[in-house]
Each structure stands twice: as structure tokens, then as C-alpha cells.
Design a protein around this motif. Sequence first.
Motif, mmCIF file in Angstrom:
data_model
loop_
_atom_site.group_PDB
_atom_site.id
_atom_site.type_symbol
_atom_site.label_atom_id
_atom_site.label_comp_id
_atom_site.label_asym_id
_atom_site.label_seq_id
_atom_site.Cartn_x
_atom_site.Cartn_y
_atom_site.Cartn_z
ATOM 1 N N GLY A 1 0.817 -1.209 0.000
ATOM 2 C CA GLY A 1 0.000 0.000 0.000
ATOM 3 C C GLY A 1 0.849 1.257 0.000
ATOM 4 O O GLY A 1 0.574 2.210 -0.751
ATOM 5 N N ARG A 2 1.888 1.275 0.826
ATOM 6 C CA ARG A 2 2.781 2.443 0.885
ATOM 7 C C ARG A 2 3.492 2.633 -0.441
ATOM 8 O O ARG A 2 3.620 3.763 -0.943
ATOM 9 C CB ARG A 2 3.801 2.251 2.009
ATOM 10 N N TYR A 3 3.985 1.538 -1.020
ATOM 11 C CA TYR A 3 4.684 1.638 -2.291
ATOM 12 C C TYR A 3 3.748 2.133 -3.392
ATOM 13 O O TYR A 3 4.113 3.008 -4.191
ATOM 14 C CB TYR A 3 5.289 0.295 -2.697
ATOM 15 N N VAL A 4 2.551 1.585 -3.460
ATOM 16 C CA VAL A 4 1.605 1.972 -4.511
ATOM 17 C C VAL A 4 1.246 3.449 -4.389
ATOM 18 O O VAL A 4 1.204 4.187 -5.391
ATOM 19 C CB VAL A 4 0.348 1.082 -4.466
ATOM 20 N N ASP A 5 0.994 3.914 -3.170
ATOM 21 C CA ASP A 5 0.709 5.345 -2.966
ATOM 22 C C ASP A 5 1.870 6.196 -3.487
ATOM 23 O O ASP A 5 1.664 7.205 -4.173
ATOM 24 C CB ASP A 5 0.486 5.642 -1.482
ATOM 25 N N ALA A 6 3.103 5.779 -3.155
ATOM 26 C CA ALA A 6 4.282 6.534 -3.578
ATOM 27 C C ALA A 6 4.430 6.504 -5.099
ATOM 28 O O ALA A 6 4.731 7.523 -5.735
ATOM 29 C CB ALA A 6 5.532 5.962 -2.914
ATOM 30 N N ASP A 7 4.197 5.346 -5.703
ATOM 31 C CA ASP A 7 4.320 5.203 -7.152
ATOM 32 C C ASP A 7 3.355 6.139 -7.881
ATOM 33 O O ASP A 7 3.724 6.803 -8.858
ATOM 34 C CB ASP A 7 4.055 3.750 -7.553
ATOM 35 N N LEU A 8 2.116 6.202 -7.403
ATOM 36 C CA LEU A 8 1.122 7.065 -8.043
ATOM 37 C C LEU A 8 1.506 8.533 -7.919
ATOM 38 O O LEU A 8 1.348 9.319 -8.863
ATOM 39 C CB LEU A 8 -0.257 6.814 -7.428
ATOM 40 N N ILE A 9 2.027 8.909 -6.758
ATOM 41 C CA ILE A 9 2.439 10.306 -6.548
ATOM 42 C C ILE A 9 3.624 10.657 -7.445
ATOM 43 O O ILE A 9 3.625 11.690 -8.124
ATOM 44 C CB ILE A 9 2.804 10.536 -5.063
ATOM 45 N N VAL A 10 4.635 9.794 -7.477
ATOM 46 C CA VAL A 10 5.848 10.083 -8.244
ATOM 47 C C VAL A 10 5.555 10.143 -9.747
ATOM 48 O O VAL A 10 6.070 11.006 -10.460
ATOM 49 C CB VAL A 10 6.942 9.045 -7.928
ATOM 50 N N HIS A 11 4.715 9.229 -10.230
ATOM 51 C CA HIS A 11 4.365 9.221 -11.645
ATOM 52 C C HIS A 11 3.327 10.284 -11.999
ATOM 53 O O HIS A 11 3.097 10.548 -13.186
ATOM 54 C CB HIS A 11 3.813 7.847 -12.058
ATOM 55 N N GLY A 12 2.686 10.862 -10.983
ATOM 56 C CA GLY A 12 1.594 11.793 -11.254
ATOM 57 C C GLY A 12 0.380 11.102 -11.828
ATOM 58 O O GLY A 12 -0.352 11.666 -12.653
ATOM 59 N N SER A 13 0.133 9.873 -11.402
ATOM 60 C CA SER A 13 -0.967 9.068 -11.942
ATOM 61 C C SER A 13 -2.273 9.349 -11.211
ATOM 62 O O SER A 13 -2.294 9.908 -10.111
ATOM 63 C CB SER A 13 -0.626 7.579 -11.818
ATOM 64 N N ASP A 14 -3.352 8.918 -11.817
ATOM 65 C CA ASP A 14 -4.680 9.051 -11.239
ATOM 66 C C ASP A 14 -4.766 8.180 -9.975
ATOM 67 O O ASP A 14 -4.534 6.971 -10.043
ATOM 68 C CB ASP A 14 -5.721 8.596 -12.267
#
Length: 260
Positions: free
Chosen positions: A133-146
Motif C-alpha cells: 500500500g505504501r509503495y503503490v501510494d508513492a508510485d502514483l504520486i511520483v508518476h503523477g498518476s490518477d
Amino acid sequence: MPSASTDQNLPLVRRLEAVGFRAWPATSVQYDGSWQIRLSGGHPSKRLNCVVALDPSDSRDIAVRLEKAARKFEAHGRPILVRETPLTPKPLIDRMRADGWERFEEVMTLTCDLTAIELPEDTLDHLPSHDVGRYVDADLIVHGSDPALKPALAEVVSAIKPPSGLFVIEDPAEGPVAVALCVQDNDLASIMSLAVKADHRQRGLGLEILTAALRWARMRGARTAWLQVVADNAPALALYAKLGFVEAYRYAYWRKGANA
């Protein structure tokens, strides 16, 4: 960047393709002969939603099989995509070209000998997380994803069966600024996702998180690292060349053109 001969290296292509499927698993995988039909309703990744032929000699009934695959994609609300690799039968490529399909997004697959490269010692303090969950949240933020993609991305990451290292670099004031996903499959280490937040690039964070992931994989016994990068991404290619990555093969996608 140096290039390997794809014509003489089909065993490597086959191995990296197979490892790649395990490292980035689609929700649904069906076979039509040696054609793999990959679909993931909730995630838009092209690698998770495409037709991939795995035998250069399997070129029977191309038009019929493409139409059948297209109906499967339509049922998932997606247009059909075909991923062309060195394993794709030439008659399939010729048929798509003749029918007005468009070839787009060429991607380079790079490899690196982990036993031969020197990695900075100061990356040891970046240890992988096991918190999806922490990684996925970070991935979305870094990529600027929806943010709405969170359940689908979490499903993909959770479905990875080989050991995975989930790497995140955080700024105390701004939160996640770089992420990397490293999947170790026996002696192979796959970098399946690496990104630096747009406003934090050119600060060495890409090299920092990549070397941390590679060091982790090497300590676990990986001997070769590999990754995929869009062919026109010059900054990323420069970073990977710095660490000794060389080209193994390329792939690209095909989609139906306006008149196809």
C-alpha cells in the motif's frame, strides 16, 4: 548505447519475455496457439493489455486470430494492441502493416552484468519496503498518476510471485520523490518500474534508487539485471549506460489505424 544482435539471441529474448510476464502479471492470460492474450481490466498498462506472439513460426490463420483477439479486448472495453518482439512472426507484422495498423512506442530491453559492475556503498541505507500500500501510494504520486488506479496497481504488485523489492525515497517535507520496483527471479533481477518525481529530477535520485535496487538484488544472488525503457528517453538511457546496461532487443506496439 551498444546493441546486441537480436537475430542470434532468441533464447535470451524468450527468457526475458517469460521472466517479464512473471514480474508484471496480467489479470487474465489466454493462449491462442503460441499467441498470448494479456488483459487487465483495471490497469491501462500496455504490457498488461496486449497480444504477444511467442513463436516466429506460428503464423497460421492470422486474420481470424486477430479478429478473435479483438473481440476479447472489446469485451474488456479496450482496443486491441499487438506487442511486436523478435519472436513475432513476420507474416503477422506484414499483415498488420498491409491492413493499415500503426506501429508506435519502440521500447529497448537492456541488460547488465551485476557481477561486473561497481555500485556505490552509500545506497545500502535504502532498504526495500514490503508494504504494498505504501509503495503503490508513492508510485502514483511520483508518476503523477490518477489515484483511482490504486486498487488495480496494488493488485498487479500483490500478484508478483518472485521476491520483490519495493523501493521508495521520501523527502521529509514533500513525501515520495522516487520509486523503484525490483523483482528477483533466480539469477535475474528485473527493474519493472523506476521513476523520479518531475520536480526532483537531475539531482541524482534516479541513480541512487536504481543502485540501491541492484545492490539488493545482487546480495540475494542475482547475476544479471534487465529493464525496459522507451527508446527516445535520452536521460534514462544515459543513466543506464552509466551503470553498464547494453541493449538486448527492442519491442514496439501496433494498434489499428483510423482506416484499419
